[in-house]
Enzyme design. Structure first.
Site, PDB file in Angstrom:
ATOM      1  N   SER A 229      -1.916 -10.531   3.523  1.00  0.00           N
ATOM      2  CA  SER A 229      -3.068 -11.424   3.597  1.00  0.00           C
ATOM      3  C   SER A 229      -3.168 -12.011   5.013  1.00  0.00           C
ATOM      4  CB  SER A 229      -2.950 -12.498   2.521  1.00  0.00           C
ATOM      5  OG  SER A 229      -4.153 -13.189   2.342  1.00  0.00           O
ATOM      6  N   ASP A 455      -9.649  -5.636  -3.853  1.00  0.00           N
ATOM      7  CA  ASP A 455      -9.109  -6.910  -3.378  1.00  0.00           C
ATOM      8  C   ASP A 455     -10.211  -7.962  -3.268  1.00  0.00           C
ATOM      9  OD1 ASP A 455      -7.928  -9.012  -1.780  1.00  0.00           O
ATOM     10  OD2 ASP A 455      -6.400  -7.569  -1.162  1.00  0.00           O
ATOM     11  N   HIS A 485      -5.052  -8.836  -5.205  1.00  0.00           N
ATOM     12  CA  HIS A 485      -4.870  -9.149  -3.790  1.00  0.00           C
ATOM     13  C   HIS A 485      -3.590  -8.495  -3.297  1.00  0.00           C
ATOM     14  CE1 HIS A 485      -5.365 -11.205  -0.080  1.00  0.00           C
ATOM     15  NE2 HIS A 485      -4.474 -12.152  -0.288  1.00  0.00           N
TER      16      HIS A 485
END
Length: 516
Positions: A229, A455, A485
């Protein structure tokens, strides 16, 4: 209001524990006072219980082989433009490699995202997922500056945060807009009051320089890295600043480095809407009846009606707080981070339709960093501080109102929520650094860049743009056709084989590999 979709879902394990009840750290080390910070010696000790800023809770449990997680504190310059000036302490955690000593490669440094997530608490929570990587690496993570035990940014206290997160974050009229703007100003003023010294020094470029110091202190010639991320943005900035120091690196759940804050928020509106669509389709495709709607369209229509009803009249949540429209929206977003949480979202919605908002509020609390004792980690404060120090654009309410139709078109459910979150940095006391990060890294070693087609928080297109921005011969793109995610923690065999092959054996997968 901080942008929820920029928060890594690092609290999933704690959330699962809290939900199961409802439904049925680090830094103790020190180091010598060396003038040359690259020569400092880390004093590793058993880890203490996480601090409140790290999320609280118990000290990390021993590793499966009985070894203890070890913690230490590394000194770094407060201001990298004045490296001989004041220093701050950065909290580190590690699990030493458990394989043969002659096969040890070095340290593998993790950043799990946020920005604002505590690596010191997240690594042991998910440590078993990376057990194979421990055969050749010491697994290492850290609380970036401004986070957890690393000189945490502090803004509002716990009681004030309870009130702050109860506010209406999707104002419908002038009075609500004024209240929302005032609350944002109050939050930002509190950050400046309590954390004025650290706020100018929490940019991603500062954290990247910290990682290169960490590489040297850990004794590695190259930084071997696993970024997830926001950790992919941090890794990209590191590669730009120190291309010759990049070792074997993996970026998973990739931030698009070409976008402004506005473009990123709009992309996330589309991403969360896609995840909601996929959730609804999955529910109605089950053999048994979907308890929250007869068709995917019906599921989403009922959710929209619930949020409108909550805007008018909240329902009981986690006593004594009520489930508001804002809290419900945050709870839904949190559940969409992982397909493993779709069952909780289904049950939370089903209960909310019957007037019980506890499950959705537990999910919302996890997004906001609130534990069962009512204590908040500093993930929201750090998230806002780092984003605002990085992002140059500043938006005003009139600009957001002009953009609302575009955001609503991207997502009827999340559009308003994400559009108004762009005001987080309005009147922030520190100027933003740039429109978007520079990750161009000519000469760096190959970086495996993994994009997940489903995602919600870092839409798939960002992976290809990261590859292009890194430059020719650096980024190697891999596509995972999945949900949630990130890709590695889906436990997809194809994805994990590619990651293990590169990190453990140096085998770079073919570009454009597709896993499903």
């Amino acid at each position: 209001m901080p942008n929820p979709s920029r928060l890594r879902a690092a609290a999933l394990t704690a959330t699962a524990a809290a939900l199961s009840v409802l439904l049925a750290g680090c830094g103790g080390g020190s180091q010598e006072d060396d003038e040359d910070l690259t020569g400092q010696k880390l004093h590793w000790k058993d880890c203490p219980a996480p601090s409140e800023a790290e999320g609280g809770g118990a000290a990390p449990s021993p590793l499966p082989d009985g070894d203890a997680w070890q913690c230490a504190t590394m000194k770094a310059p407060l201001d990298w433009d004045d490296p001989e000036g004041d220093t701050i302490g950065l909290a580190l955690i590690r699990a030493e490699a458990d394989g043969a000593a002659d096969r040890r490669i070095g340290s593998l440094v993790f950043n799990f995202g946020g920005p604002g997530g505590s690596g010191v608490t997240t690594l042991p929570a998910f440590g078993q997922d990376y057990a194979k990587l421990r055969t050749r690496y010491d697994l290492v993570s850290f609380d970036p500056r401004g986070v957890g035990r690393s000189d945490p940014v502090e803004c509002l206290d716990d009681e004030q945060l309870d009130t702050y997160f109860q506010q209406d974050a999707t104002p419908d009229d002038r009075a609500e807009r004024t209240e929302f703007v005032d609350n944002t100003e109050e939050f930002n003023t509190a950050c400046e009051k309590h954390s004025k010294k650290i706020l100018p020094h929490v940019r991603t470029t500062d954290a990247a320089r910290d990682m290169d110091l960490m590489r040297q202190v850990l004794g590695d010639d190259k930084l071997h890295y696993f970024g997830i991320s926001y950790g992919t943005e941090l890794g990209g900035v590191y590669a730009h600043l120190f291309p010759k120091h990049v070792g074997r690196a993996v970026f998973d759940a990739v931030v698009d480095p070409t976008q402004t804050a506005e473009q990123g928020s709009l992309g996330q509106a589309k991403g969360f809407q896609l995840a909601l669509d996929n959730f609804a389709e999955d529910c109605v495709s089950k053999v048994e009846d979907c308890p929250i709607g007869d068709t995917a369209e019906d599921v989403e229509a009922r959710i929209a009606r619930l949020l409108k009803d909550l805007d008018r009249k909240p329902i009981p949540g986690v006593f004594p707080r009520e489930l508001t429209e804002t809290a419900a929206t945050g709870g839904i977003a949190q559940a969409l981070y992982s397909k493993d949480f779709w069952e909780y979202l289904t049950e939370g919605l089903e209960q909310a339709y019957d007037g019980d908002g506890r499950v959705l509020m537990v999910l919302s609390d996890a997004l906001n960093g609130r534990n069962e004792d009512g204590e908040y980690s500093n993930i929201t404060a750090a998230n806002v501080a780092i984003n605002c120090a990085d992002d140059k654009p500043r938006y005003d309410p009139a600009y957001v109102e002009d953009k609302l139709p575009e955001f609503r078109d991207a997502s009827p459910l999340f559009g308003d929520y994400l559009a108004w979150s762009m005001l987080s940095c309005t009147d922030w006391p520190v100027a933003g650094a740039a429109d978007h990060p520079d990750v161009h890294a000519p000469g760096a070693a190959p970086i495996l860049v993994i994009g997940n087609t489903g995602d919600p928080a870092t839409p798939y297109e960002g992976a290809g743009r990261m590859v292009d921005a890194l430059g020719e011969g650096v980024g190697v793109e891999l596509t995972y056709k999945g949900q949630g995610h990130g890709a590695y923690d889906s436990k997809n065999r194809c994805v994990q084989d590619a990651v293990h092959g590169y990190l453990l054996d140096g085998r770079v997968p073919a570009a454009k590999t597709v896993c499903s």
